[in-house]
Design a protein around this motif. Sequence first.
Motif, PDB file in Angstrom:
ATOM      1  N   GLN A 126       0.817  -1.214   0.000  1.00  0.00           N
ATOM      2  CA  GLN A 126       0.000   0.000   0.000  1.00  0.00           C
ATOM      3  C   GLN A 126       0.845   1.257   0.000  1.00  0.00           C
ATOM      4  OE1 GLN A 126      -2.752  -0.293   3.297  1.00  0.00           O
ATOM      5  NE2 GLN A 126      -2.796  -2.507   3.052  1.00  0.00           N
ATOM      6  N   SER A 127       2.141   1.102   0.096  1.00  0.00           N
ATOM      7  CA  SER A 127       2.964   2.283   0.254  1.00  0.00           C
ATOM      8  C   SER A 127       4.093   2.321  -0.758  1.00  0.00           C
ATOM      9  CB  SER A 127       3.547   2.316   1.672  1.00  0.00           C
ATOM     10  OG  SER A 127       4.479   3.367   1.748  1.00  0.00           O
ATOM     11  N   PRO A 128       3.871   2.979  -1.897  1.00  0.00           N
ATOM     12  CA  PRO A 128       4.914   3.045  -2.930  1.00  0.00           C
ATOM     13  C   PRO A 128       6.180   3.699  -2.397  1.00  0.00           C
ATOM     14  CG  PRO A 128       2.809   3.894  -3.727  1.00  0.00           C
ATOM     15  CD  PRO A 128       2.649   3.680  -2.269  1.00  0.00           C
ATOM     16  N   VAL A 129       6.017   4.653  -1.508  1.00  0.00           N
ATOM     17  CA  VAL A 129       7.201   5.344  -1.007  1.00  0.00           C
ATOM     18  C   VAL A 129       8.103   4.353  -0.295  1.00  0.00           C
ATOM     19  CG1 VAL A 129       8.008   7.163   0.518  1.00  0.00           C
ATOM     20  CG2 VAL A 129       5.888   7.461  -0.757  1.00  0.00           C
ATOM     21  N   ALA A 130       7.491   3.570   0.577  1.00  0.00           N
ATOM     22  CA  ALA A 130       8.297   2.604   1.314  1.00  0.00           C
ATOM     23  C   ALA A 130       8.962   1.636   0.364  1.00  0.00           C
ATOM     24  CB  ALA A 130       7.417   1.855   2.313  1.00  0.00           C
TER      25      ALA A 130
ATOM     26  N   LEU B 167      12.872   1.035  -0.197  1.00  0.00           N
ATOM     27  CA  LEU B 167      13.400  -0.316  -0.093  1.00  0.00           C
ATOM     28  C   LEU B 167      14.186  -0.666  -1.343  1.00  0.00           C
ATOM     29  CD1 LEU B 167      13.390  -2.867   1.660  1.00  0.00           C
ATOM     30  CD2 LEU B 167      11.343  -3.609   0.453  1.00  0.00           C
ATOM     31  N   GLY B 168      13.655  -0.271  -2.486  1.00  0.00           N
ATOM     32  CA  GLY B 168      14.319  -0.578  -3.744  1.00  0.00           C
ATOM     33  C   GLY B 168      15.676   0.091  -3.836  1.00  0.00           C
ATOM     34  N   VAL B 169      15.716   1.364  -3.523  1.00  0.00           N
ATOM     35  CA  VAL B 169      16.987   2.078  -3.597  1.00  0.00           C
ATOM     36  C   VAL B 169      17.987   1.442  -2.639  1.00  0.00           C
ATOM     37  CG1 VAL B 169      18.114   4.263  -3.125  1.00  0.00           C
ATOM     38  CG2 VAL B 169      15.932   4.219  -4.342  1.00  0.00           C
ATOM     39  N   MET B 170      17.493   1.162  -1.466  1.00  0.00           N
ATOM     40  CA  MET B 170      18.344   0.538  -0.464  1.00  0.00           C
ATOM     41  C   MET B 170      18.895  -0.783  -1.003  1.00  0.00           C
ATOM     42  SD  MET B 170      17.077   0.057   3.414  1.00  0.00           S
ATOM     43  CE  MET B 170      16.435  -1.587   3.415  1.00  0.00           C
ATOM     44  N   ALA B 171      17.994  -1.537  -1.597  1.00  0.00           N
ATOM     45  CA  ALA B 171      18.407  -2.843  -2.124  1.00  0.00           C
ATOM     46  C   ALA B 171      19.449  -2.670  -3.204  1.00  0.00           C
ATOM     47  CB  ALA B 171      17.192  -3.581  -2.664  1.00  0.00           C
TER      48      ALA B 171
ATOM     49  N   ALA C 200      11.046  -5.150  -3.024  1.00  0.00           N
ATOM     50  CA  ALA C 200      10.736  -3.811  -3.471  1.00  0.00           C
ATOM     51  C   ALA C 200       9.989  -3.821  -4.788  1.00  0.00           C
ATOM     52  CB  ALA C 200      12.028  -3.004  -3.605  1.00  0.00           C
ATOM     53  N   VAL C 201      10.345  -4.744  -5.633  1.00  0.00           N
ATOM     54  CA  VAL C 201       9.707  -4.728  -6.943  1.00  0.00           C
ATOM     55  C   VAL C 201       8.413  -5.528  -6.962  1.00  0.00           C
ATOM     56  CG1 VAL C 201      11.847  -4.327  -8.172  1.00  0.00           C
ATOM     57  CG2 VAL C 201      11.062  -6.689  -7.755  1.00  0.00           C
ATOM     58  N   GLY C 202       7.972  -5.920  -5.779  1.00  0.00           N
ATOM     59  CA  GLY C 202       6.629  -6.488  -5.723  1.00  0.00           C
ATOM     60  C   GLY C 202       6.590  -7.989  -5.844  1.00  0.00           C
ATOM     61  N   SER C 203       7.706  -8.639  -5.544  1.00  0.00           N
ATOM     62  CA  SER C 203       7.654 -10.094  -5.636  1.00  0.00           C
ATOM     63  C   SER C 203       8.173 -10.721  -4.355  1.00  0.00           C
ATOM     64  CB  SER C 203       8.467 -10.570  -6.829  1.00  0.00           C
ATOM     65  OG  SER C 203       8.465 -11.981  -6.834  1.00  0.00           O
ATOM     66  N   PRO C 204       7.369 -10.731  -3.334  1.00  0.00           N
ATOM     67  CA  PRO C 204       7.814 -11.363  -2.091  1.00  0.00           C
ATOM     68  C   PRO C 204       8.138 -12.829  -2.300  1.00  0.00           C
ATOM     69  CG  PRO C 204       5.464 -10.882  -2.015  1.00  0.00           C
ATOM     70  CD  PRO C 204       5.997 -10.201  -3.225  1.00  0.00           C
TER      71      PRO C 204
ATOM     72  N   VAL D  40       8.128   3.056 -11.232  1.00  0.00           N
ATOM     73  CA  VAL D  40       8.856   2.412 -12.315  1.00  0.00           C
ATOM     74  C   VAL D  40      10.355   2.649 -12.187  1.00  0.00           C
ATOM     75  CG1 VAL D  40       9.200   2.418 -14.810  1.00  0.00           C
ATOM     76  CG2 VAL D  40       6.880   2.519 -13.847  1.00  0.00           C
ATOM     77  N   TRP D  41      10.725   3.880 -11.831  1.00  0.00           N
ATOM     78  CA  TRP D  41      12.164   4.170 -11.759  1.00  0.00           C
ATOM     79  C   TRP D  41      12.853   3.273 -10.729  1.00  0.00           C
ATOM     80  CZ3 TRP D  41      13.985   5.524  -7.040  1.00  0.00           C
ATOM     81  CH2 TRP D  41      13.089   6.107  -6.114  1.00  0.00           C
ATOM     82  N   ALA D  42      12.136   2.988  -9.664  1.00  0.00           N
ATOM     83  CA  ALA D  42      12.745   2.129  -8.655  1.00  0.00           C
ATOM     84  C   ALA D  42      12.934   0.727  -9.217  1.00  0.00           C
ATOM     85  CB  ALA D  42      11.881   2.100  -7.404  1.00  0.00           C
ATOM     86  N   GLY D  43      11.977   0.307 -10.010  1.00  0.00           N
ATOM     87  CA  GLY D  43      12.120  -0.994 -10.672  1.00  0.00           C
ATOM     88  C   GLY D  43      13.379  -1.030 -11.528  1.00  0.00           C
ATOM     89  N   TRP D  44      13.580   0.030 -12.263  1.00  0.00           N
ATOM     90  CA  TRP D  44      14.789   0.121 -13.104  1.00  0.00           C
ATOM     91  C   TRP D  44      16.050   0.041 -12.263  1.00  0.00           C
ATOM     92  CZ3 TRP D  44      15.415  -0.637 -18.010  1.00  0.00           C
ATOM     93  CH2 TRP D  44      14.345  -0.441 -18.897  1.00  0.00           C
ATOM     94  N   VAL D  45      16.053   0.793 -11.221  1.00  0.00           N
ATOM     95  CA  VAL D  45      17.248   0.830 -10.374  1.00  0.00           C
ATOM     96  C   VAL D  45      17.579  -0.562  -9.872  1.00  0.00           C
ATOM     97  CG1 VAL D  45      18.112   1.644  -8.163  1.00  0.00           C
ATOM     98  CG2 VAL D  45      16.953   3.235  -9.681  1.00  0.00           C
ATOM     99  N   VAL D  46      16.543  -1.227  -9.366  1.00  0.00           N
ATOM    100  CA  VAL D  46      16.780  -2.554  -8.815  1.00  0.00           C
ATOM    101  C   VAL D  46      17.239  -3.497  -9.909  1.00  0.00           C
ATOM    102  CG1 VAL D  46      15.669  -4.546  -7.766  1.00  0.00           C
ATOM    103  CG2 VAL D  46      15.140  -2.246  -6.943  1.00  0.00           C
ATOM    104  N   TRP D  47      16.577  -3.426 -11.035  1.00  0.00           N
ATOM    105  CA  TRP D  47      16.883  -4.364 -12.118  1.00  0.00           C
ATOM    106  C   TRP D  47      18.328  -4.194 -12.587  1.00  0.00           C
ATOM    107  CZ3 TRP D  47      17.495  -3.860 -17.636  1.00  0.00           C
ATOM    108  CH2 TRP D  47      17.517  -5.101 -18.300  1.00  0.00           C
TER     109      TRP D  47
END
Lengths: 474, 171, 108, 636, 513
Positions: free
Chosen positions: D272-276, D280-284, D321-325, D413-420
């Motif tokens: 529910q929280s894109p910010v979190a 998390l993604g950046v951290m990862a 972060a990218v939505g795949s627990p 989306v940008w966080a997805g890119w970063v993680v990927w």
Amino acid sequence: MSSQLIDHFALLPLYLAAGTAVLALLTDLFVARRAAVLAVTVLGTFATAAGALSVGAETGTFCTPHNVCSWVPTWPAAVAAVLFAGLTAGVLAFSAPALRRGIAPAGEFCFLLACSMTGGVVVGYSGDLITLIVGLETLTLPLYVLVGLRRFAPGEPVRTESASAAVTFFLISVVSTAIALLGAALTYAATGAVHLDLLGAPAPAAFEPLAGVGAALLVIGLAFKVAAVPLHAWAPATYDGAPVPVAAYLSTASKLGGVLALAAVVSRLDTAAVVAVLAVLTMTVGNLVALRQSRMVRLLAWSSVAQAGYILAALALGADGVVAALAYAAFFVVLELIAFGVVVALRPTGADGGEIADYRGAGRRHPWLGAALVLALAGLAGLPPGLAGLFAKLSVVEALVRENWTWLAGVVLLNAVIALAYYVRVGAAFYVVPVPAGPAPRSVARPVALALIGAVAVAVLLGFAPQLLFSGLS
Amino acid sequence: MTVADVLLLALGAVAVGSGALVVTSTHLVRSGLYLVVSLGAIAGLYLVLGAELVAWVQVLVYVGAVVVLLLFAVMLTRAPIGPSADLDRPALPAAVIGAGVGVGLTALFVDAFRWVRYPSPEPGTAERLGEQIFGAWVLPFEVLSILLLSALVGAIVLSRPDIGARKAEGA
Amino acid sequence: MHVVIPYVVGALLFALGVYGVLRRRNAILVLMAVELMLNAVNLILVTADVSVRALLPGTGGVFTLFVIVLAAAEVGVGLAIILQYYRMRRAVVVDEVRLDVDEERVAG
Amino acid sequence: MSVDVLGPLLPLVPLLAGLLGLLLPPGDGNGARRRLAAGIGVGGAALALLFSLRLLFAGTEPFQTGVDLVTFGDLTVSFGVAIGPAVVYVALAVSVVALLVQIYSITYLHDDPRYASYAAQVSLFTGAMLLVVTANDLIVMLVGWEVMGACSYLLIGHDRRLPEAPAAAVKAFLVTRVGDVGFLLGIALLIVEAGSPSLETVLLHDYPAGTLTAALLLLLAGVAGKSAQFPLHTWLPDAMAGPTPISALIHAATMVAAGVYVVFRTYPLFEQSPVALAVLGVMAAVTILLGALSATAQDDLKRVLAWSTVSQIGYMTGALAVGSPAAALFHLLTHAAFKALLFLAAGAVIHAVGTNHLSRMGGLRVHMPVTFWSFVIGLGALAGLPPLAGFWSKETVLTAAAHATEGGEPVPVWAGWVVWLAALFAVGITAWYAMRLLLRTFFGVSRAHGPDGPDWEIGFDDARFQRPPAPHDPPAAMLVPLLVLCIPSALLGLAAYAPGFRTALELEDPHLGVAVALPMVLLVLGAGSAWWIWWAVPGIDPAMALGRARPLLAAGFRLDDVQHRLVVVPVRALARLVTAADVRVVDGAVMGAGTTTSHLGRLLAAGHRVALPVAAVAVCAGALLLGLVAWWGAAA
Amino acid sequence: MTYTYTSVDGWSLLLVALLLVPAVGAGVVALLPAGRDRAGRVVATVAAAVTFLLTLVIPFTRPTEYGWFDYGPEAPAVVPWLDLHVDWVPSLGLAFHLGVDGISYPLVVLTGLLTLLCCAYTIKKVPDGGSGRALAALLLVLEVGVLGTFLALDLILFFVFFEIVLLPMYAVIAGWGGPDRRAAARKFVLYTLAGSVLLLLGVVTVVAEAGTGDLVELTAGNLLGRTVQAIAFTLLLLAFAVKAPLWPLHTWLPDAHTEAPTVGSVILAGVLLKMGTYGLIRVGIGVAPDAAEAAGPVLGLFAVLAILFGSLICLRQVELKRLIAYSSVGHMGFVLLGIATFTEMGIQAALIGNIAHGLITGLLFFLVGTIKDRAGTGSLNQLSGLRESAPRLAGLLGFAAIASLGLPGLAGFWGEAFAVVAAVRAGGAYWLTLAAAAAVGGALTAAYFLRLLRRVTHGPATPEVRALRPGITGAEWFAWAPLVLLTLAVGVMPLLVLADTAEPITGLLVGAP
């Protein structure tokens, strides 16, 4: 009013007290045995106490047609008489070893002490200013003599402190008496009243300053008796110079007389401001100076100055504080008597109070005396196990707060903190480790021990059942 | 100004004047004598004020006894009869406080009583006073007897040679 | 009569007494000054009998008598004390009576 | 035994075993005490494993059970367990690793006099992790969470001869504890808002967006601490001072996995929280690269593995972060297997050569074939070499990240890119350092006799080590765990094809599309370049190629220093300041009041050292003044 | 004096017995001849044991019609399990009114337990100074005072008992303490007396205004106006803050602890400090709830400052006992934070924090006292490597330290965590900030305890440590084992402490209708 019916039963305490004095003198003349004189005097004090209790509260006698009386038996007066009698008996017991050694002439000593007791009893019962002042003088005047009454054995070094003490006591006392009398005179000039019950009547408007100044001067003059600052400077010197039992009497009975007199006056006259100023000065100066004392009796003297301040604080309330003040005074004299008794018991016969350092380790050498002193000091500090002292302080503070004098209650309590500093210093000296090598423990003279036991018993009783006293005073 | 007022003023002046001399004289003995004068003047004032008995008692007790006692004491302490320089302490506190008391009390009385006339009282005879003393004031009188007795015994006992005696004197 | 006159006389005498008490070094002179004070009080009491409407007229006079006797008793005892002090210290100078611990423990 | 009872027993049994073990008196007791300790430790872990298996086979119906512990105001804390399929798998992994570590340790610490407390602490550690895994109550979860921290402290500091061990232990506990500040506050926000600490209630509660984001970000601080995510990862490399089996335990299945697991458990909130999620993604992403790059330059065998853990945990958090627990959990499980294998194998190596340093190894392939092959499998899985376990799980993560770059996920989306990108790039680096590690340890000639002399003194663990004449494979008690762990390391990835497993993790079907090519290329490039360097100049450390970046990377980008400067130094300075203020100002005021009173007393006492006339002056002056006061009072 | 009733029934005499047994025990011990020192200590231990057993009997005496269910609209705000009411000094409004309920009961048990442990500890080990039997007698006197404080349901009686502990504690420090004991004892007694006089002022203000000192009535009725409440609460707060102690009124504590003998420190930290926090809850909130609520933010601020500053100062301490003493400042900060939130949750956290601190810090003081005695130094610079030479001692120290830093699963956790949760629950930026700062303080707590452990237990053993006797004697086990077990038990089952607190606290917070 040429003649009136005098209720002699009501006068029983007076008769008994005065009779004790006379009897002591006569016994000395005819029996000439110290023990007998002492015994007679002590019995006389007991009789006085019993008389006061049996009279209890009565209608007054020596009354004017306006139904104001010079002799007013009330329960507080009876309690005071009992206290005077008990203190006298205690001081006599404390003096017994010294009298036995002939340090003072026993007959005169007992007589003078009994006279002083008579004065005290009169102060408690008095209903007018004249009787009050005469009673107070009767209480004090024998003490001038007793302070200086010191006989030296051949070869014993002569010490002059007692003579100095007597001069100091006497001179300051007469000046104060003059001031008190001036106050009484001004009051009479303003209102025409000498009976206590009439004192409260408002003066004519023009005479109000006169009445006010008169009341203040009266209070100041009487405050000398309780050693209130700035009329206190005699007390430490006199206590220290006087024989220790006499110092005990000065700081208990004499002070109690002063409290009774003050209570009689302040409960009728509006002197709140003066008494409050005296109270603040007295407790603060007393405690601060006590912090720096190194001599035992001087420390007790300054502490008793400070204690007078607490009593004055209650008296600042006027009539509302009288019960608290008297209760405090009653608790105080018992505890103070214990403290002095311990000093008497620990010092060589006839010696002065000595330095506090002289008592190092005394509590470990004499566990019972140490315990008694702890009880007394704790009580004076207002802490358990001296429950009596705790209730004393509580009653004063309660009265002050009840009458919205919280600031004064605060000053009282602040001073209680300061006071604890020197009480624990003394207490700690008693229990210092390692115990310094001192003289082997001496056995305590039996009269002293008995008096101490009695005083401790009273202190403990009052600690657990203070209501006895409160009921007696109200 | 009535006669009484004049008398009061005159006697008062004498009392105050000699009183001042009592506390300032450099002669010990003269101080005592000035005291006699002052107390005598006060006795006169009592007479004017209608307190006859008081006046006589004043003369008897004070002038007759107290002052004599004081003078004896002066002798006994081997005080110098002539003027002596070291009788006084620094004057400032005494003067300030004395003046303060004098001014204060005077102001108090003047403020309270103003220049108001009061009727002269009937003379207080011994009879009337005695009636009072033995009527309303028996109690303090009785107590006073104890006081006097103790003063007597006290003074005697203090004068006993063994009280506070110096060994050097050998009693 | 104008009672203010004896009153003021009393006030002045009292003040003189105070002055004397504080000024004098000799204990006997101090005692004399005290007598002045007491007499001033007595004068005020007697004067008050004139000026005040008391419940018991003449009480001031009675009071005065008591004070006189009191003073006498005090003088008696006081002189005995002073003489005793004199016997021990050879002096009657009040300045030498210390309030702190006596320097001169044993009079030499 | 019914599953209702088994559930709570799962964490309780190891915990009790731990407590029991702690009661044993210290010392060896002629081996008897030691055997007892080992028995308790192994027994606890074995029971836990048994229970996990029983739960696994009992059925997959999720259930929960619990008993109320206490009520604070309106919050009722209950000791409850929620057992579901995913929970059981994680519990199984924990129990397996714990059991193997216990068995392995018996031999590894065979002459450590403090073995008893060690074994007990491992049991406690296991129990605490199982508590986190099974807890149905956030407060109880916090209990396990922190007990784990404390145990890690005790175990890392276990070694008496390593001077850095106590410091490392303190650091591990403190850094995680700092994270826990956030964790506690986050939990507090969540449970206060929901009105119950029950996980179930919390997950179903409808939070205001702001509160939720704040709470989750705070939670993430705790997660970063426990799971060694940037910037709270600094404790992990130092934690290598602990005995090697402990490293295996911490890195594989317990401590570092806990953070990931908690996010997994609370994932409905994170969704529910894109910010979190973005945070998390950046951290990862940062952690993945940071860990991988730092791993390249380490000379300490265990440190390489430690940094690799940092990096691999980054993959898991990235997956979250990218939505795949599910991917995260999958990688958690495979990582647990191969990292445990790697550490235990590393322990065998260290045990054999008496040093951690790669520069002192080399040529061990001949002497330690089993260990070598274990390493090959472990490193292969780490690098993501198909068909080993790591390949599958990492592939799932990459797929999920790639999916997130297309949008449609809660994460921006940008966080997805970063993680990927980070994950992809790290594949190559991972392969590079895995290859380097393998080459430096097992190939080439032995460097055991260094230039400084024939031998060297180095304290390691608690074993009083005597260098054997020739290194050899460890004894069976240590070897068996290695062999056991080789199986899941190699094959667990294939479990993705097992439907039961897949549904349990809610994993999508594995599909190997063309996307797989890119990481494969990177993997080959990475491994190949390392091999090439080594091959080109025989005996050279491939890390030489890093050039001047090497010290920086070896020091983990000097983040330790930054942390020291930014946190430790200011706190110390503040402590000094506060202490000084406490003494000078606060206590100074108190003592000053005392001294002032005393001085006043002295002054007043001096004022009373006078002669009698002064007293008379005081009396008269006092009377005069007070009389004036009274006059003024009466006139007013 | 508005109402006087006498209520004495069979079971309520148990309360009197609780006070009488240690009092009589102290008397007997003190009266024994000097040669029978050891016998005296044994007698003291027996008296303490009997007292402790009596405390355990209390829950069984709870009348069935009272207790859990009787908090209703009609019931008074304080429903004691046992109730004893006898007029003592009506003139001062003082009644001998004792009672025990869910708030006070855990503290009563804690007091009984710690006194027993300390007395038992004294049998074997008497610190240098006076005789052991005198020390044991003083411990019993202390117990009387503390138990009385927890049992009193009359304000003035509360004050009287509050005062009882002052001088005995002074004597314990000054008689059996370290080299600088006199100054420390003096500071302790004067500082805490300064606090007590404020209490007296507050108590008397309340009694004068409300006309009664009965806590049941005061808690139930709204007898005080807002102004009086504010004045009274300020006074009470200051008084209890000195005792607790709350920063910045804490500076007596480190000195007292550093110099006090081990058992003195244990009692001081274990139960004496609790009188402050208990007083704040029972008297402060009970009597002046409105003012307490209004003062909450300020109190909370100071509590958090206490946590932070206490922890920071601990980071700099190099003396074992001093460090533990300062840690008490921090821990009591958590307790006060809980109270400051003025919520049921916060006060429950405070209550369990109280108990936990008593257990854990008691244990810590036992341990560091033993270490200091045996090594001859308490300086962290001279202590190192304890686990090498005395692994058991080191293990226990580690346990206590970890418990003290609030590790979940041990007693310390609940109080600290839920103080923070309660602050969060209080809501708003202010309380959230306080909660965050308190949580940071929790981390700092960990930092200094780990520093302590790292210095003392890890590393190579110093000569002092190598020389110390490693074993743990039977008396020590007897004294320590219960604390260890209870720390664990309360940690796992906080209900042990909080079983019957919800209703009494609600009663305090809202009063009766």
